[in-house]
Design a protein around this motif. Structure first.
Motif, PDB file in Angstrom:
ATOM      1  N   TYR A  97       0.807  -1.216   0.000  1.00 40.51           N
ATOM      2  CA  TYR A  97       0.000   0.000   0.000  1.00 40.51           C
ATOM      3  C   TYR A  97       0.839   1.263   0.000  1.00 40.51           C
ATOM      4  O   TYR A  97       0.438   2.279  -0.556  1.00 40.51           O
ATOM      5  CB  TYR A  97      -0.968  -0.027   1.187  1.00 40.51           C
ATOM      6  CG  TYR A  97      -1.895  -1.206   1.103  1.00 40.51           C
ATOM      7  CD1 TYR A  97      -2.947  -1.219   0.201  1.00 40.51           C
ATOM      8  CD2 TYR A  97      -1.687  -2.345   1.879  1.00 40.51           C
ATOM      9  CE1 TYR A  97      -3.769  -2.324   0.068  1.00 40.51           C
ATOM     10  CE2 TYR A  97      -2.501  -3.445   1.765  1.00 40.51           C
ATOM     11  CZ  TYR A  97      -3.545  -3.441   0.862  1.00 40.51           C
ATOM     12  OH  TYR A  97      -4.354  -4.529   0.731  1.00 40.51           O
ATOM     13  N   GLY A 145       1.825   1.924  -3.450  1.00 39.42           N
ATOM     14  CA  GLY A 145       0.653   2.452  -4.150  1.00 39.42           C
ATOM     15  C   GLY A 145       0.444   3.919  -3.838  1.00 39.42           C
ATOM     16  O   GLY A 145       0.164   4.724  -4.732  1.00 39.42           O
ATOM     17  N   TRP A 146       0.617   4.257  -2.553  1.00 45.01           N
ATOM     18  CA  TRP A 146       0.445   5.663  -2.141  1.00 45.01           C
ATOM     19  C   TRP A 146       1.494   6.544  -2.810  1.00 45.01           C
ATOM     20  O   TRP A 146       1.197   7.642  -3.272  1.00 45.01           O
ATOM     21  CB  TRP A 146       0.542   5.778  -0.621  1.00 45.01           C
ATOM     22  CG  TRP A 146       0.256   7.164  -0.137  1.00 45.01           C
ATOM     23  CD1 TRP A 146      -0.972   7.671   0.201  1.00 45.01           C
ATOM     24  CD2 TRP A 146       1.201   8.234   0.039  1.00 45.01           C
ATOM     25  NE1 TRP A 146      -0.849   8.986   0.568  1.00 45.01           N
ATOM     26  CE2 TRP A 146       0.469   9.364   0.475  1.00 45.01           C
ATOM     27  CE3 TRP A 146       2.574   8.351  -0.130  1.00 45.01           C
ATOM     28  CZ2 TRP A 146       1.074  10.593   0.756  1.00 45.01           C
ATOM     29  CZ3 TRP A 146       3.182   9.577   0.133  1.00 45.01           C
ATOM     30  CH2 TRP A 146       2.425  10.678   0.575  1.00 45.01           C
ATOM     31  N   LEU A 192       0.547   7.200  -6.330  1.00 43.61           N
ATOM     32  CA  LEU A 192      -0.523   8.209  -6.362  1.00 43.61           C
ATOM     33  C   LEU A 192       0.047   9.602  -6.108  1.00 43.61           C
ATOM     34  O   LEU A 192      -0.242  10.557  -6.842  1.00 43.61           O
ATOM     35  CB  LEU A 192      -1.584   7.873  -5.310  1.00 43.61           C
ATOM     36  CG  LEU A 192      -2.705   8.893  -5.169  1.00 43.61           C
ATOM     37  CD1 LEU A 192      -3.632   8.847  -6.371  1.00 43.61           C
ATOM     38  CD2 LEU A 192      -3.509   8.662  -3.882  1.00 43.61           C
TER      39      LEU A 192
END
Lengths: 135, 392
Positions: A107, A110-111, A114
């Motif tokens: 995650y 992923g962050w 982003l």
């Protein structure tokens, strides 16, 4: 419109009453705890999330050149709200050691992706705004 | 310097009823969708006597619960922006001198407090539960999330009723207008973004944030979105291609489930049969493609092989349309038993599964055998079955 307002308001009150009625058999200690969470959410928002946002906006307004204000604000809305939303998975608080199929993504990576995309968007937006300003 | 600001201390063109109403519409849509799909989930968990939950489409619960979680997730940016826009109202002047106006003011503040508290509570507890994180102490997530859902939707209806006039005027007028709406003052907003974010810019940003929030999660139930769902609680993969919610280690069934003396007991009143896994394998085998769909919003489709429940119930002479109880080898735990309504026990797709995606069930998937029925919440697809009993 008056009729619609009265009917809608009445239905609303009935729904609230029904919701409270479903809790009639719940232990008092659980109700107290849930009330603390209900109040805590409002306090966390009103005394933490919004003041921090306001402070950030205050600083940004003074520090940033005019052309960057809009793009930075937009980037903040996107990244800030998605980061708050992702706290449970970013923290992996629910992970169970014996179950590798739960919370099985990276995650933080992923962050970062982003955040990188948002940063690129903010930069591009600022460049476009600057060009317009020059013209 | 005052510590507490006044409503009038907040300036700028973004905090406008025209922005609040436009964000509010979509926030209302998200809460409405989450409320309805939540009710469906509630009915699936605790079916009231007057309602028969349908068994088709087989993906019914997969769709409604996936939608529930995604709608709630998309509401996060919408709620944050909406609350930011109306934040100065928190410091609105209290009409202490006029009792009548004071009462109205107090009631409105109380209803807004209920709405905000309930909305934040629903999103926080919902998102936490979706990632199997239970940071609260003892209250039951299901009881509270259900009760507060009614409070949230009720106070939302009340709020819409109170603001209907202003909201309609705000939505009907140009977004950048500075004319008062429904008696609420507003300021003229610039249409071009050279001074910073415009109203249109903020609205578009909010839609993008809500869309990204949805995309970052939706892959938990929409397989082709898996690669972009960076915040999905599960990638959708797992042993035998299917995720696991509760492992054999957690359920403490490893020893009991691996015993050679394992027998599945089937009970209908005085009639009892005890079947080994070999006995089950010797019965006519069926293969069905059914999803496993959990309350957390994730789901995965798989090919299950095993014995039709109907065929198994016929062994103990159970009539068709029986209500059937399933007991797991798991000794404690909230979902170590389940009750299958008649329409599901009679359904030809309902299996006592022995195989998953072409291989024997792994122990974490419920070896020696498990229940799999269409359109049911995952927690009722009881694993590590020890007993099946006709109860009505």
């Amino acid at each position: 419109m008056r009729i619609v307002q009265v009917v809608l308001g009445g239905l609303g009150l009935a729904a609230i009453a029904f919701g409270l009625w479903t809790l009639r058999a719940v232990d008092l200690s659980d109700l107290v705890e849930a009330s603390l969470w209900l109040a805590g959410g409002v306090l966390a928002h009103d005394l933490l999330v919004t003041p921090v946002t306001l402070a950030a906006a205050w600083v940004a307004w003074r520090v940033l050149p005019r052309y960057a204000r809009g793009p930075v604000a937009a980037g903040f809305v996107v990244l800030g709200s998605l980061t708050l939303m992702a706290i449970p998975v970013l923290g992996r608080f629910g992970a169970i050691p014996s179950d590798p199929s739960l919370l099985d993504r990276d995650y933080r990576a992923g962050w970062l992706v982003l955040a990188g995309l948002v940063a690129v968007g903010v930069l591009l937006g600022s460049v476009v705004m600057r060009r317009r300003e020059v013209r | 310097m005052r510590l507490v600001p006044r409503e009038t201390d907040f300036s700028g063109w973004l905090r406008s009823p025209r922005v609040a109403a436009r964000v509010g519409v979509w926030l209302g849509v998200c809460f409405g969708v989450a409320f309805i799909t939540g009710l469906i989930s509630h009915v699936a968990y605790e079916p009231p006597g007057w309602l028969t939950f349908p068994t088709r489409p087989v993906s019914l619960y997969r769709i409604t619960q996936g939608t529930h979680v995604v709608a709630g997730t998309m509401a996060v940016p919408l709620l944050l922006v909406k609350l930011w826009v109306v934040y100065p109202k928190l410091f609105a002047k209290v009409p202490w001198g006029d009792v009548r106006r004071l009462v109205v003011h107090g009631l409105e503040r109380a209803s807004i407090a209920a709405l905000v508290a309930a909305a934040i509570f629903q999103l926080v507890t919902g998102l936490a539960n979706s990632s199997q994180w239970y940071p609260w102490g003892s209250f039951s997530f299901r009881d509270m999330h259900y009760a507060v859902a009614w409070v949230a939707i009720g106070s939302l209806a009340l709020h819409v009723a109170v603001k209907l006039r202003i909201a309609r005027a705000a939505l009907a007028s140009d977004v950048n207008s500075g004319d008062p709406v429904g008696g609420v003052p507003d300021v003229e907003a610039p249409a071009d973004s050279s001074h910073g974010l415009t109203r249109r810019g903020l609205l578009r940003t909010t839609w993008v944030a809500a869309g990204l929030a949805g995309l970052s999660t939706a892959g938990i139930s929409v397989p082709w979105l898996r690669d972009v769902s960076i915040f999905g609680i599960r990638s959708g993969d797992g042993p035998q291609g299917v995720p696991i919610n509760q492992t054999a280690v957690e359920a403490r069934v490893t020893a009991a489930a691996s015993k050679a003396s394992y027998r599945l007991e089937i009970v209908n009143g005085a009639t009892r049969r005890r079947l080994s896994r070999a006995d089950l394998e010797a019965m006519p085998q069926r293969t069905e493609v059914l999803p496993i769909a959990c309350v957390e919003g994730w789901s995965a489709s798989a090919e299950w092989g095993g014995v039709r429940l109907r065929d198994l119930l016929a062994v103990v002479g159970a009539p068709s349309e029986s209500v059937v109880a399933f007991v797991s080898l798991e000794e404690d735990g909230a979902f170590n038993t389940s009750e299958l309504p008649a329409q599901f026990s009679d359904d030809p797709l309902t299996l006592i599964a022995l195989r998953l995606n072409g291989a024997d069930l792994s122990i974490d998937h419920g070896y020696p055998c498990r229940l799999i029925a269409p359109a049911r919440p995952g927690v009722f697809q009881t694993k590590w079955l020890s007993r099946i009993e006709v109860v009505a």
